[in-house]
Design a protein around this motif. Sequence first.
Motif, short mmCIF file in Angstrom:
data_model
loop_
_atom_site.label_atom_id
_atom_site.label_comp_id
_atom_site.label_asym_id
_atom_site.label_seq_id
_atom_site.Cartn_x
_atom_site.Cartn_y
_atom_site.Cartn_z
N ALA A 157 -4.32 49.84 15.59
CA ALA A 157 -3.91 49.13 14.37
C ALA A 157 -4.13 47.63 14.48
CB ALA A 157 -2.43 49.42 14.09
N ALA A 158 -3.98 47.09 15.69
CA ALA A 158 -4.07 45.63 15.84
C ALA A 158 -5.49 45.11 15.62
CB ALA A 158 -3.59 45.23 17.23
N ILE A 159 -6.49 45.97 15.77
CA ILE A 159 -7.88 45.50 15.66
C ILE A 159 -8.67 46.27 14.61
CG2 ILE A 159 -8.08 44.54 17.98
CD1 ILE A 159 -9.23 47.20 18.89
N SER A 160 -8.02 47.18 13.88
CA SER A 160 -8.72 47.93 12.84
C SER A 160 -8.58 47.22 11.50
CB SER A 160 -8.15 49.35 12.74
OG SER A 160 -8.37 50.06 13.93
N ARG A 161 -9.71 46.94 10.88
CA ARG A 161 -9.71 46.27 9.57
C ARG A 161 -8.85 45.02 9.58
NH1 ARG A 161 -9.55 51.66 8.90
NH2 ARG A 161 -7.28 51.72 8.74
N ASN A 162 -8.99 44.26 10.68
CA ASN A 162 -8.21 43.03 10.85
C ASN A 162 -8.97 41.87 10.22
OD1 ASN A 162 -6.27 41.23 11.72
ND2 ASN A 162 -7.11 41.06 13.79
N PHE A 163 -8.95 41.81 8.90
CA PHE A 163 -9.74 40.82 8.17
C PHE A 163 -9.30 39.41 8.55
CE2 PHE A 163 -9.57 44.64 5.50
CZ PHE A 163 -10.93 44.93 5.44
#
Length: 592
Positions: A157-163
């Motif tokens: 979660a911390a690096i997924s889709r981290n716009f």
Amino acid sequence: MDAANPLVFEKAAVRSEKERVEQWLGQLDVALQSESRAAVASLFAPDGHWRDLLAFTWSITPRQGAENIAALMVAKQGSAQARGFAIAEGRTPPRRVQRAGIDVIEGIFRFETGVGRGFGVVRLLAAEPSRAFQLMTSLHELKGFEEKIGKRRPTGAAISRNFGGANWKDERIASQAYTDRDPVVLVAGGGQAGLSIAATLGRLGVDTLVVDRHERVGDNWRKRYHSLALHNGTEFNHLPYMPFPSSWPVYLPKDMLADWFEAYAWAMELNFWTGTELKSAAYDASAGRWNAIVRHADGTERTVRARHLIFANGLLGFPRVPDLPGLKDFAGDVMHSAEFSDGANWRGKKALVLGTGTSAHDVAQDLHANGCEATIIQRGSTYVVSIEPSAKLIYGVYEGIPLEDGDLLVATNTLPVVRKNLQLLTARMTELDRKMIDGLVARGFKWHMGDDNAGHQMLIRRRYGGYYLDAGCAELIIKGEVGLLHFDEIERFVAGGALLRDGSVKPADLVVLATGFDTQEVLVGKLLGDEVAKKVGRIWGIGPDGEMNNMWKRTAQEGLWFVGGSFTNCRIYSRYVALQIKAIEEGIVPKR
């Protein structure tokens, strides 16, 4: 009528074996909870065996004899709190087999301790199933610190889709740079041993850095001689967590393996510095860490401050170059087998290969295949065994069962059982290879059955050499296509080759020294100092307790570990090293 039905009889037999194992495990549970030495001892054959992998002793600990087993098990039970012994669901069910020539009922079980969960193997005497011939107890995981795999895998979660923020690639680059921290563990060597332990530590959340002097991951195999392939089956050589593709060949070529190592390091998200060599390290006892100096390919150095230092550099030190009479006068080329790549440059020439181990035979065969007249020089007796059908008998314990179950069975044996198994297998191999052996002996080759008549596996344990897994060179020697010369026939080397005691000269353009490597102790002395090397003592080889000296367990030097051996060794024992380090870091096991 039912008794005459084979299917019904088979089901009844399976139930009986399961019930026997269940009954024995229940009795062990009761005996341990009461901490009764007499009750525990009564469950073992008088000459029974127990091997503990961390669960009770936090080390690799063998015991033989019912009274000795009971004494240690009960002494450790207060801290271990072992309980809940039961047949492990989903694993190979209890069955009747023969181990070390003894008929047993073999079962895989689960249990737990105060701090973890484990698996084990019990082998009950088929003739007296109330007593165990063998027991193995192994810690599999720590409660609260389980491997981050399967349902426990990171969410991402911390690096997924981290716009607007860092993505996975950014995180990996930052993690590998170590600009803001030092690793908890520094691993010297990036072959199968280094990759296995780094991957296992990583799944336990232990920050680990691997350094290797080669330019690319896998170069420790990629840069070896051109024709090299593994001599044992691919299905037994998987690394932890990531098996080889099922379509891959039975015997992996070196370059295929090397490229897989590179992919493995990427897939396991290992922090790996290529072109980086450990130059020296000193332990700071007050800080509880190593100050390790590593040198990059560009000559720059960095001090890495890690709490644990793991040697994973193949168990061998520097190439051993013997001082041979007259070799300095030889006008041709001299190289160690570690430097040999292929025989293409020696077509039409003559070569002498000193040694009769696997590397020597492979080098001689490669030279011969490239049109070079190759002669092997034999110094001492050598065990030679065919890859097929003989050497693969070693892996018979894995037949028909999952790899992870086979790994448990392999880890069950103490030295006396290992020796007996190997003696029986070696006798069978000798029968199968009789034609080849007789042919070699007829040519003057000095052949023997290995230490204790236990073949190449015992030679590996004792000195990591002294044998040849035949990939075709034996037949070349038998036919005279590869020459054979005994070292004691040589007076000395001269400019044109080897001067023999009969006055003739064996001409040569090349001498390859397949003379092995210095021991790991020599390398430790150079990198860590003679005091540490002396403190630790021998590395590899069979120790007084029957286990391998200083391998896969805490050594006399705090924070210093050694891993290595076959792919099977690396896969099995990386878990136990990682669990020990994790337990130390979490305060479950105290530092010394």
